[in-house]
Design a protein around this motif. Structure first.
Motif, mmCIF file in Angstrom:
data_model
loop_
_atom_site.group_PDB
_atom_site.id
_atom_site.type_symbol
_atom_site.label_atom_id
_atom_site.label_comp_id
_atom_site.label_asym_id
_atom_site.label_seq_id
_atom_site.Cartn_x
_atom_site.Cartn_y
_atom_site.Cartn_z
ATOM 1 N N SER A 17 1.047 -1.462 -0.416
ATOM 2 C CA SER A 17 -0.239 -0.395 0.417
ATOM 3 C C SER A 17 0.773 1.589 0.019
ATOM 4 C CB SER A 17 -0.802 -0.022 1.300
ATOM 5 O OG SER A 17 -1.157 -0.870 1.334
ATOM 6 N N LYS A 18 0.206 2.111 -0.528
ATOM 7 C CA LYS A 18 0.876 3.632 -1.067
ATOM 8 C C LYS A 18 0.259 4.905 0.282
ATOM 9 C CE LYS A 18 2.374 3.755 -5.672
ATOM 10 N NZ LYS A 18 1.134 3.275 -6.751
ATOM 11 N N PRO A 19 0.934 5.651 0.751
ATOM 12 C CA PRO A 19 0.570 6.284 1.406
ATOM 13 C C PRO A 19 -0.458 7.145 1.496
ATOM 14 C CG PRO A 19 3.280 6.571 1.998
ATOM 15 C CD PRO A 19 2.510 5.771 0.164
ATOM 16 N N LYS A 21 -2.557 10.421 1.041
ATOM 17 C CA LYS A 21 -2.848 11.672 0.621
ATOM 18 C C LYS A 21 -4.048 12.606 1.251
ATOM 19 C CE LYS A 21 0.818 12.800 -2.523
ATOM 20 N NZ LYS A 21 0.924 11.585 -4.027
ATOM 21 N N TYR A 55 -5.262 0.973 0.355
ATOM 22 C CA TYR A 55 -4.772 2.490 1.388
ATOM 23 C C TYR A 55 -4.282 2.152 2.675
ATOM 24 C CZ TYR A 55 -8.165 4.203 -1.886
ATOM 25 O OH TYR A 55 -8.820 4.871 -3.196
ATOM 26 N N ARG A 56 -3.209 3.223 2.941
ATOM 27 C CA ARG A 56 -1.908 3.059 4.315
ATOM 28 C C ARG A 56 -2.667 2.735 5.121
ATOM 29 N NH1 ARG A 56 2.671 0.431 3.158
ATOM 30 N NH2 ARG A 56 3.684 0.311 5.180
ATOM 31 N N ILE A 76 -3.716 5.631 10.660
ATOM 32 C CA ILE A 76 -3.139 6.237 9.083
ATOM 33 C C ILE A 76 -1.393 6.337 8.653
ATOM 34 C CG2 ILE A 76 -3.618 7.865 7.184
ATOM 35 C CD1 ILE A 76 -5.871 8.492 8.443
ATOM 36 N N ASN A 77 -1.269 6.144 7.685
ATOM 37 C CA ASN A 77 0.110 5.946 6.997
ATOM 38 C C ASN A 77 1.057 5.573 8.083
ATOM 39 O OD1 ASN A 77 -1.032 6.918 4.201
ATOM 40 N ND2 ASN A 77 -0.168 9.041 4.981
ATOM 41 N N ALA A 113 2.341 7.760 13.639
ATOM 42 C CA ALA A 113 1.195 7.040 12.312
ATOM 43 C C ALA A 113 0.124 8.808 12.625
ATOM 44 C CB ALA A 113 0.746 6.136 12.518
ATOM 45 N N THR A 195 -3.885 8.190 -3.390
ATOM 46 C CA THR A 195 -2.570 7.966 -3.572
ATOM 47 C C THR A 195 -1.566 9.164 -3.994
ATOM 48 O OG1 THR A 195 -2.061 6.567 -4.091
ATOM 49 C CG2 THR A 195 -2.806 5.949 -1.951
#
Ligand code: ZN
Length: 195
Positions: A17-19, A21, A55-56, A76-77, A113, A195
């Motif tokens: 998963s990408k961070p 946005k 999603y991250r 999150i992230n 996070a 993302t």
């Protein structure tokens, strides 16, 4: 869109998963659904790719008790900054139901996070909570707890894993499961949005 927990060997479980946005209303609704699914299946954590979202993000409640809202967390992230010590404990996963095995993890970790309010959360956590966070961050990196087992442990559950693989292929055969290409295209589309 109503979310469902996907099971091994669904390819989205291997997606890194990408961070994220941005968090919008639709994503908030999905996060609420992730909590519902987690409780329904008596879990303590659920990562976004377990509900086929790239999603991250993961949700957790170490108490596993839907009435203990104070214990609910949305990460999150998340980033694990460092870890120390070692602990072994039996783990399971809602995407590989009914299989459990002892997994070695860091005893204590430092994690950073964001929560749903966009505030940074960070700190040192240990024991069961640290285990959940490590298990869920693994998911976001496309890793499953079975990847952390020894060859002997893996051999013990290979028959059960094979049943999941057979089940997955038969769903494909009857058209209940999209192709790898269709899954990848949908993931790419969702990624592009946030993302
Ligand atoms: Zn899991």
């Amino acid at each position: 869109m109503s979310l469902q927990i996907i099971q091994y060997p669904h390819p989205t479980l291997r997606h890194v998963s990408k961070p994220l946005k941005r968090v919008d209303a639709e994503l908030r609704e999905w996060i609420a659904q992730m909590f519902e699914l987690m409780y329904e299946h008596e879990g303590v954590g659920l990562a976004a790719n377990q509900v086929d979202l790239p999603y991250r993000i993961f949700v957790c409640n170490p108490s596993g008790d839907p009435d203990q809202k104070d214990a609910e967390c949305v990460f999150i992230n998340p980033v694990i900054l460092k870890g120390s010590g070692q602990a072994e404990r039996e783990e399971g996963c809602l995407s590989i139901p009914d299989i459990r095995a002892p997994v070695v993890r860091k005893e204590k970790i430092s994690v950073q996070a964001y929560n749903l309010a966009g505030e940074e959360i960070s700190g040192e956590i240990d024991d069961f909570f640290a285990r959940i966070v490590q298990h869920e961050v693994d998911h976001l990196d496309g890793r499953l707890f079975i990847d952390r087992l020894s060859p002997t442990q893996l051999a013990d559950i290979s028959g059960e894993l094979e049943e999941f693989e057979i089940d997955f292929r038969s769903k494909r055969d009857v058209g209940e499961m999209p192709s790898d290409e269709q899954i990848a295209a949908r993931i790419a589309e969702l990624e592009q949005l946030r993302t």
